[in-house]
Design a protein around this motif. Structure first.
Motif, mmCIF file in Angstrom:
data_model
loop_
_atom_site.group_PDB
_atom_site.id
_atom_site.type_symbol
_atom_site.label_atom_id
_atom_site.label_comp_id
_atom_site.label_asym_id
_atom_site.label_seq_id
_atom_site.Cartn_x
_atom_site.Cartn_y
_atom_site.Cartn_z
ATOM 1 N N VAL A 138 26.285 23.773 -33.003
ATOM 2 C CA VAL A 138 25.707 23.790 -31.658
ATOM 3 C C VAL A 138 26.078 22.486 -30.962
ATOM 4 O O VAL A 138 26.348 21.474 -31.608
ATOM 5 C CB VAL A 138 24.168 23.961 -31.682
ATOM 6 N N ARG A 139 26.086 22.530 -29.659
ATOM 7 C CA ARG A 139 26.340 21.341 -28.841
ATOM 8 C C ARG A 139 25.183 21.158 -27.865
ATOM 9 O O ARG A 139 24.359 22.051 -27.700
ATOM 10 C CB ARG A 139 27.653 21.500 -28.064
ATOM 11 N N GLY A 140 25.149 20.004 -27.233
ATOM 12 C CA GLY A 140 24.118 19.765 -26.231
ATOM 13 C C GLY A 140 23.258 18.569 -26.556
ATOM 14 O O GLY A 140 23.664 17.666 -27.298
ATOM 15 N N TRP A 141 22.045 18.584 -26.036
ATOM 16 C CA TRP A 141 21.187 17.397 -26.154
ATOM 17 C C TRP A 141 19.730 17.749 -25.854
ATOM 18 O O TRP A 141 19.437 18.778 -25.237
ATOM 19 C CB TRP A 141 21.652 16.312 -25.190
ATOM 20 N N VAL A 142 18.836 16.871 -26.276
ATOM 21 C CA VAL A 142 17.421 16.913 -25.895
ATOM 22 C C VAL A 142 17.064 15.506 -25.451
ATOM 23 O O VAL A 142 17.419 14.524 -26.120
ATOM 24 C CB VAL A 142 16.514 17.345 -27.067
ATOM 25 N N GLY A 143 16.389 15.384 -24.325
ATOM 26 C CA GLY A 143 16.028 14.072 -23.809
ATOM 27 C C GLY A 143 14.592 14.033 -23.331
ATOM 28 O O GLY A 143 13.931 15.064 -23.201
ATOM 29 N N THR A 144 14.119 12.820 -23.098
ATOM 30 C CA THR A 144 12.791 12.632 -22.498
ATOM 31 C C THR A 144 12.944 11.728 -21.293
ATOM 32 O O THR A 144 13.777 10.812 -21.279
ATOM 33 C CB THR A 144 11.802 12.003 -23.500
ATOM 34 N N VAL A 145 12.133 11.979 -20.285
ATOM 35 C CA VAL A 145 12.194 11.208 -19.046
ATOM 36 C C VAL A 145 11.157 10.099 -19.069
ATOM 37 O O VAL A 145 10.296 10.037 -19.950
ATOM 38 C CB VAL A 145 11.967 12.117 -17.819
ATOM 39 N N ASP A 146 11.253 9.202 -18.076
ATOM 40 C CA ASP A 146 10.340 8.064 -18.030
ATOM 41 C C ASP A 146 8.954 8.454 -17.567
ATOM 42 O O ASP A 146 7.958 7.886 -18.010
ATOM 43 C CB ASP A 146 10.909 6.975 -17.118
ATOM 44 N N ARG A 147 8.873 9.462 -16.663
ATOM 45 C CA ARG A 147 7.588 9.895 -16.120
ATOM 46 C C ARG A 147 7.562 11.419 -16.046
ATOM 47 O O ARG A 147 8.571 12.030 -15.704
ATOM 48 C CB ARG A 147 7.378 9.341 -14.708
ATOM 49 N N PRO A 148 6.425 12.044 -16.351
ATOM 50 C CA PRO A 148 6.353 13.509 -16.277
ATOM 51 C C PRO A 148 6.674 14.063 -14.897
ATOM 52 O O PRO A 148 7.238 15.152 -14.783
ATOM 53 C CB PRO A 148 4.903 13.814 -16.674
ATOM 54 N N ASP A 149 6.310 13.315 -13.836
ATOM 55 C CA ASP A 149 6.567 13.845 -12.497
ATOM 56 C C ASP A 149 8.049 13.790 -12.139
ATOM 57 O O ASP A 149 8.445 14.190 -11.052
ATOM 58 C CB ASP A 149 5.722 13.122 -11.439
ATOM 59 N N SER A 150 8.885 13.257 -13.051
ATOM 60 C CA SER A 150 10.329 13.309 -12.838
ATOM 61 C C SER A 150 10.870 14.711 -13.072
ATOM 62 O O SER A 150 12.003 15.015 -12.713
ATOM 63 C CB SER A 150 11.040 12.331 -13.777
ATOM 64 N N LEU A 151 10.072 15.557 -13.697
ATOM 65 C CA LEU A 151 10.483 16.928 -13.984
ATOM 66 C C LEU A 151 9.599 17.900 -13.226
ATOM 67 O O LEU A 151 8.384 17.761 -13.223
ATOM 68 C CB LEU A 151 10.351 17.222 -15.481
ATOM 69 N N ASP A 152 10.215 18.876 -12.579
ATOM 70 C CA ASP A 152 9.405 19.934 -11.986
ATOM 71 C C ASP A 152 9.257 21.041 -13.020
ATOM 72 O O ASP A 152 9.737 20.944 -14.150
ATOM 73 C CB ASP A 152 10.014 20.453 -10.676
ATOM 74 N N GLU A 153 8.608 22.121 -12.649
ATOM 75 C CA GLU A 153 8.332 23.188 -13.614
ATOM 76 C C GLU A 153 9.606 23.874 -14.091
ATOM 77 O O GLU A 153 9.630 24.501 -15.153
ATOM 78 C CB GLU A 153 7.400 24.218 -12.994
ATOM 79 N N VAL A 154 10.694 23.763 -13.331
ATOM 80 C CA VAL A 154 11.957 24.368 -13.746
ATOM 81 C C VAL A 154 12.669 23.476 -14.753
ATOM 82 O O VAL A 154 13.191 23.920 -15.765
ATOM 83 C CB VAL A 154 12.864 24.618 -12.525
ATOM 84 N N ASN A 155 12.698 22.177 -14.497
ATOM 85 C CA ASN A 155 13.443 21.261 -15.347
ATOM 86 C C ASN A 155 12.725 20.891 -16.630
ATOM 87 O O ASN A 155 13.359 20.424 -17.577
ATOM 88 C CB ASN A 155 13.772 19.982 -14.574
ATOM 89 N N ASN A 156 11.408 21.032 -16.689
ATOM 90 C CA ASN A 156 10.669 20.707 -17.902
ATOM 91 C C ASN A 156 10.882 21.843 -18.903
ATOM 92 O O ASN A 156 10.003 22.631 -19.179
ATOM 93 C CB ASN A 156 9.193 20.522 -17.592
ATOM 94 N N SER A 157 12.100 21.896 -19.427
ATOM 95 C CA SER A 157 12.470 23.013 -20.293
ATOM 96 C C SER A 157 13.682 22.635 -21.127
ATOM 97 O O SER A 157 14.400 21.688 -20.815
ATOM 98 C CB SER A 157 12.787 24.259 -19.449
ATOM 99 N N ILE A 158 13.904 23.388 -22.186
ATOM 100 C CA ILE A 158 15.135 23.294 -22.963
ATOM 101 C C ILE A 158 15.856 24.618 -22.783
ATOM 102 O O ILE A 158 15.398 25.658 -23.281
ATOM 103 C CB ILE A 158 14.851 23.028 -24.448
ATOM 104 N N VAL A 159 16.932 24.608 -22.020
ATOM 105 C CA VAL A 159 17.654 25.849 -21.747
ATOM 106 C C VAL A 159 18.632 26.119 -22.884
ATOM 107 O O VAL A 159 19.147 25.204 -23.534
ATOM 108 C CB VAL A 159 18.405 25.789 -20.394
ATOM 109 N N LEU A 160 18.869 27.402 -23.121
ATOM 110 C CA LEU A 160 19.802 27.828 -24.153
ATOM 111 C C LEU A 160 20.999 28.489 -23.474
ATOM 112 O O LEU A 160 20.841 29.388 -22.649
ATOM 113 C CB LEU A 160 19.113 28.812 -25.108
ATOM 114 N N LEU A 161 22.205 28.007 -23.814
ATOM 115 C CA LEU A 161 23.422 28.549 -23.231
ATOM 116 C C LEU A 161 24.335 29.071 -24.322
ATOM 117 O O LEU A 161 24.292 28.611 -25.472
ATOM 118 C CB LEU A 161 24.165 27.479 -22.414
ATOM 119 N N ALA A 162 25.166 30.030 -23.949
ATOM 120 C CA ALA A 162 26.203 30.543 -24.838
ATOM 121 C C ALA A 162 27.441 30.780 -23.988
ATOM 122 O O ALA A 162 27.350 31.343 -22.893
ATOM 123 C CB ALA A 162 25.763 31.831 -25.527
#
Length: 672
Positions: free
Chosen positions: A275-299
């Motif tokens: 698998v490729r890709g990444w998992v990260g954390t942001v500095d503040r929760p409000d940096s992510l909206d409800e769409v971005n606060n996710s781990i998307v799966l691609l193929a």
């Protein structure tokens, strides 16, 4: 055959080809509704299918135009389609391209699989026009969803013939232009928002894959994901991605990138997939909206599952900081299809998906533990960036600093609405810390046995004095603000009413040492009866000139306060006689019913102006003092109280370092 020697008329041949429809679509009404109109829920999902088609056609450029009036145009410079391609492939519902070509002519792994993505346009548009050119041959057709439904209604299936229209290829040498009109869904989506959504749905957009996508002329880039520049820590699978090059990152780590999928039987060897890709954390929760606060799966570079996070039921603070992107091409290989019909989620029971989830769950646990430690370190550093917090921290001993670091980390991890809230939290935490530290110091006093240990006592006393000084500083500051409100009341009669409601329970207005009004209820009731008897004998004139009289105790004294109406002139002799009656009544009550109580009595009359005769003011004051009484005007009351607390605050600023430190938070957070 000819007759009469005449010439035989040529036989009329029917031109069947002239009447044969140019375009053919065979579709079931059930398919149209379930795999077209009802399958795709929003504009980004539909545009994703059209972008995927362009990728499969080896396009290098895709231009999407959004017209607020209700039209969407998607144009690509791919191979384009001939008439045969349109009929045999594009208009053939369920055409499975991968059975013939798993890769494009230029070697791209194709995204299309089931041949139903073309129906996605009907979920948002009633009219779909397709214009395409290939090898110099251009064709164009118009499809009408309403007419398709009407034509096959009743028989539930049938052949639909799109309308032949004049091609509009906008200068393309090869490629396809698709126009969507009569939209069911609003095009209120802004171009930046659509760029953000599409950027999250594909990992192949950009120069690295020679595939550029534009919306209203603006390129979609990794920056459109709108969180790259807010990433703080990042863990990547395999080779680093674009996300690993973000300047805000404080730490980048590598993760195990192999997923082991069990064989179909116990005898089969497990299959290993990268698998490729990444998992990260942001500095503040409000940096992510409800769409971005996710781990998307691609193929194959395209989204196949919106968000893996809910699968793990991650709770608490950590889950609100996480964002990621995992590319697992093996989920969309040539074996059993794992992706659902709408190509936006996967079949959860599939062994490959379950194996991937198990791998990711283990990774998230590892990340969570590391993140907690990293956040603690970063939280301490962020806290110490505030000069006042750093100054306070340096005052502490080694044990105190350890505890303070934990507090800093906790504060910095909280989801706080604004810097003002964070400032108040630091302020309260620092003061609570000081108080608790003193309690610990006080508890060791019982163990003092030697002369040397009395140094501990000296430190405790000094600490107590400083904390008490700070708290009284805050009390004085609050009182001064109240007094400033009084000062703003220009009308003396209004001031009279405000003070009447305030004075009896807040005796500090009359003297700073009178912290609060207090009474023994038994004494209060007895004195009230005595005063009521006096009040019953007042003349009408005396009643009209007064507001109220009360009895309170403060600082070991028995205090009688009489409020006179601000607009009434008071004669000094009459005032003395009235006050003497109340003093005598109180003295009698104390002597007969409460002989153990102290007998010190003080009386204060609050007036609108000095008693008459005004020219004998000093003599009047002396006469009042003889019966332990004094007068003060409403204006003078406010002025003297303000002066008293202002002078205290001015002196106190130089006394307590703790006051300076805590007050410094205002400036620190104003710049945050």
């Amino acid at each position: 055959m000819a007759t009469d020697g005449g010439t035989a008329a040529p036989e009329k041949v029917e031109d069947k080809t002239s009447r044969e429809p140019k375009y053919r679509m065979t579709v079931s009404l059930n398919v149209l509704h379930h795999l077209g109109i009802g399958l795709y829920s929003n504009i980004p999902a539909v545009l994703s299918e059209l972008v995927a088609n362009a990728w499969d056609a080896d396009a290098k450029n895709v231009d999407i135009s959004i017209d607020p009036s209700g039209r969407i145009v998607v144009k690509d410079d791919g191979h384009g389609m001939t008439l045969k391609d349109i009929n045999d492939r594009f208009l053939k519902i369920g055409y499975q391209r991968r059975l013939k070509d798993a890769t494009s002519p230029e070697g791209r792994e194709v995204m299309g699989r089931k041949g139903i993505g073309k129906l996605s346009s009907f979920s948002i548009a009633n009219i779909v026009e397709v214009h395409s050119i290939r090898g110099g041959e251009s064709n164009a057709l118009r499809m009408n969803r309403t007419k398709i439904e009407e034509q096959i209604k009743g028989q539930n299936s049938g052949e639909y013939h799109p309308e032949d229209v004049e091609p509009e290829i906008d200068g393309l040498m090869h490629g396809t232009r698709i126009e969507l009109r009569e939209l069911d869904k609003s095009v209120s989506w802004t171009a930046p928002h659509l760029r953000r959504r599409l950027a999250r749905r594909f990992s192949i957009i950009g120069p690295a894959k020679s595939f550029e996508v534009r919306i209203n002329g603006s390129k979609i880039t990794s920056k459109d994901r709108d969180f790259y520049n807010k990433l703080e820590f990042l863990w990547h699978f395999g080779e680093p991605t674009d996300a690993a090059n973000v300047g805000t990152l404080k730490r980048v780590s590598q993760l195990e990138s192999t997923v082991s999928v069990p064989g179909e039987t116990d005898e089969d060897e497990p299959e290993s997939h990268e698998v490729r890709g990444w998992v990260g954390t942001v500095d503040r929760p409000d940096s992510l909206d409800e769409v971005n606060n996710s781990i998307v799966l691609l193929a194959r570079g395209k989204l196949v599952h919106e968000n893996l996070l809910p699968e793990f039921k991650e709770a608490g603070i950590y889950a609100q900081y996480v964002v990621g992107e995992i590319n697992a091409d093996f989920l969309d290989d040539e074996g059993k299809d794992i992706v659902t019909s709408d190509r936006q989620s996967v079949k959860e029971e599939d062994e490959r998906y379950r194996a991937l989830l198990e791998c990711v769950q283990g990774i998230l646990k590892k990340i969570k533990n590391e993140w907690t430690a990293l956040r603690r370190e970063e939280g301490v550093q962020r806290a110490l960036n505030y000069p006042s917090v750093e100054r306070w921290y340096r005052r502490l001993g080694s044990d105190g600093r350890k505890t303070a670091k934990r507090l800093f980390a906790r504060i910095e991890s909280l989801m706080l609405p604004d810097t003002e809230t964070k400032k108040e939290l630091y302020r309260s935490t620092m003061l609570a810390f000081e108080k608790l530290a003193l309690q610990d110091m006080l508890s060791v006093l019982d163990s003092i046995e030697s002369q040397a240990e009395f140094e501990t006592l000296a430190r405790v006393i000094a600490g107590v004095e400083e904390v008490e000084a700070f708290h009284y500083h805050e009390v004085a500051l609050g009182r001064l603000r109240v007094i400033e409100q009084f000062r703003g009341l220009v009308d003396t009669n209004v001031l009279e009413k405000v003070i009447q409601q305030f004075i009896f329970n807040e005796l500090w207005l009359l003297h700073p040492s009178w912290e609060r009004a207090a009474s023994n209820m038994r004494i209060e009731e007895s004195v009230k009866k005595e005063f009521d008897e006096i009040d019953a004998k007042l003349t009408e004139e005396e009643k009209r000139g007064r507001i109220d009289i009360r009895y309170k105790t403060a600082a070991g004294k028995h205090v009688i306060i009489e409020l006179k109406k601000a607009d009434r002139a008071v004669n000094a002799t009459d005032l003395i006689q009235q006050l003497r009656k109340y003093r005598d009544a109180l003295a009698k009550c104390l002597a007969t019913k409460f002989p153990e109580e102290p007998r010190q009595i003080e009386m204060i009359a609050i007036l609108g102006s000095p008693p008459r005769p005004v020219e004998s003011d000093q003599e009047n004051r002396n006469l009042l003092a003889a019966i332990q009484a004094r007068y003060i005007t409403y204006d003078q009351l406010v002025l003297e109280a303000e002066r008293s607390y202002a002078e205290y605050l001015e002196k106190d600023e130089k006394v307590s370092e703790l006051v300076e430190i805590v007050n410094g938070l205002d400036a620190d957070f104003a710049q945050a």
